[in-house]
Scaffold this motif. Sequence first.
Motif, short mmCIF file in Angstrom:
data_model
loop_
_atom_site.label_atom_id
_atom_site.label_comp_id
_atom_site.label_asym_id
_atom_site.label_seq_id
_atom_site.Cartn_x
_atom_site.Cartn_y
_atom_site.Cartn_z
N SER A 243 0.83 -1.22 0.29
CA SER A 243 -0.15 -0.14 0.22
C SER A 243 0.66 1.33 0.14
N TRP A 244 1.96 1.85 0.64
CA TRP A 244 2.71 2.48 1.35
C TRP A 244 3.88 2.07 -0.21
N ALA A 245 3.74 1.31 -1.21
CA ALA A 245 4.48 1.54 -1.86
C ALA A 245 3.62 2.86 -3.33
N MET A 246 2.56 2.57 -3.34
CA MET A 246 1.44 2.82 -4.28
C MET A 246 1.40 4.97 -3.95
N ALA A 247 2.01 5.14 -2.12
CA ALA A 247 1.87 6.15 -1.94
C ALA A 247 2.88 6.71 -2.07
N GLY A 248 3.77 6.45 -1.82
CA GLY A 248 5.65 6.67 -2.28
C GLY A 248 5.57 7.49 -3.30
N LEU A 249 5.12 6.30 -4.67
CA LEU A 249 5.10 7.38 -5.99
C LEU A 249 4.27 8.20 -5.84
N LEU A 278 -4.85 10.78 -0.75
CA LEU A 278 -4.54 10.59 0.48
C LEU A 278 -5.94 11.24 1.56
N ALA A 279 -6.11 12.46 1.00
CA ALA A 279 -7.94 12.28 1.46
C ALA A 279 -8.79 11.33 1.51
N VAL A 280 -9.03 10.32 0.60
CA VAL A 280 -9.51 9.91 0.41
C VAL A 280 -9.02 8.40 0.82
N ILE A 325 -9.79 8.88 -11.65
CA ILE A 325 -9.79 7.05 -11.14
C ILE A 325 -8.27 7.11 -10.29
N ALA A 326 -6.40 6.90 -11.22
CA ALA A 326 -6.14 6.77 -10.26
C ALA A 326 -5.90 6.58 -8.69
N ALA A 327 -6.55 8.28 -8.95
CA ALA A 327 -6.01 9.35 -7.55
C ALA A 327 -7.29 8.00 -6.27
N VAL A 328 -8.12 8.44 -6.53
CA VAL A 328 -9.15 8.02 -6.50
C VAL A 328 -9.17 6.59 -5.74
N GLY A 329 -8.77 5.36 -6.61
CA GLY A 329 -8.46 3.76 -6.91
C GLY A 329 -7.82 3.81 -5.73
N ALA A 330 -6.46 4.17 -5.73
CA ALA A 330 -5.36 4.28 -5.23
C ALA A 330 -5.40 5.14 -3.67
N GLY A 331 -6.42 5.97 -3.41
CA GLY A 331 -6.72 6.25 -2.03
C GLY A 331 -7.27 5.20 -1.49
N ILE A 332 -8.65 5.06 -2.10
CA ILE A 332 -9.51 3.63 -1.14
C ILE A 332 -8.47 2.67 -1.56
N GLY A 333 -7.65 2.16 -2.20
CA GLY A 333 -6.61 1.46 -1.94
C GLY A 333 -5.91 1.19 -0.49
N HIS A 334 -5.46 3.06 -0.77
CA HIS A 334 -4.34 2.62 0.56
C HIS A 334 -4.96 2.45 1.57
#
Length: 419
Positions: A243-249, A278-280, A325-334
């Motif tokens: 999860s944090w790897a995607m956030a690190g990107l 991050l807010a999502v 879509i990428a930001a929201v998807g990554a946020g929900i996933g994280h």
Amino acid sequence: MGEVEAAKTVPRPVPRITGFLATVIVFSAVNAPTMLYAAWRTEMGFSATVQTLVFAVYVAGLIPGLLVTGRLLSRYSARSLLLVATVVSVAGALALSVAADPGLLLAARAVQGLALGAVMSASSAALYSAVPSRPRSFTALLVTLTAIVGACLGPIGAGLLADASGGTTVPMLAAAGAVAVAAVLLLAHGRSALPALPSTVGPTPAPPVPQPAAAPQPVSEAVTAPSPAPRSHLMISLTAGTSWAMAGLYQSVGPSIIGTALGIDSLTLLGLIVATMLAVAGLVQVLSHRMPILLGRRLGLSFLMVGIGGFAAMLATGQVWLAVIAAVGAGIGHGFTYLSATQEMGELNRREPVRAAANMSRYFTVAYLCMAVFTVALGMVGDLWAMVPAAMALLGLLAAGCVAMLFSGGHPTGGPAAA
């Protein structure tokens, strides 16, 4: 009378709101450089590898900060360690505000990482030992939200100040000032009115371990409790690391990659994209902190793959809606993945209370190492090839990691003794 004297010698717990706010502020200061890496790279002329190293080098300080502080908590109060860490963090932010070469950037980020590691361990201890006690799920939510909220506020504030001032000095001076306020907050409101253990003499450990709100149960009841057996420490930590790897990107080269793909040069706008992700994640954590761990992990890893696919498609097409879509998807996933992993670690700590402090320190260490390795690899491969194909290749590897974690199952232990 003896009880009163004993209570005076016991470090009083840090108020929950104070520990939370101080940690959010330090996280914000450490994440403020997210929007400044590209500007520093332009000013100093270093490579993509160096850019990712400037982001990731704070892990070199973060790891000893986590591990050493986890041990020091048995000798010193969480408040004392938080105070020292905030002062060190101020020094790191001030150094970044005047940095004129990559060497000072790297050194200052290492200092910030050391301070953040100490804050993470000490604040976890403070939040779990705060009075009155709260359910494990609620405290796990607070622990994860400190990182999410701080990582969200830092890029927005830095982007606004960088666009307004036209440089990198003002944003980092503001970050240093904010952390100084956190130190003052700890000095003025860093002790609870109630002692942690009024009948105990001398300093006592305050490990970041969730404590059950109800009275202790017999061993036979604990064995038959409905909570699922947690996976191994390594698998839980790797799940958080995915999860944090995607956030690190998003927190390293992501803004510059997104800006190039979409033709955006406003740091404020790019900061909002990072903050959206991050807010999502933070909103998901607030709304789902009572969700079963297994369901949260499955949802989180599935949405992470949606975010990975959206980011890759955005790079290939340059479409803004795919970036959303990428930001929201990554946020929900994280949000789902990190919270469920932290809750699962709390369950492991309940079964292994003696190892709780060490477990939490190693948990954060593995998670952030995954983030650092992913981002540095992206920079190195980007210098060898180009940033877009490098991102595509490493995003594919990250998606494979999500699949592996998605199908990782628990290993029944037969109860606390076997665990």
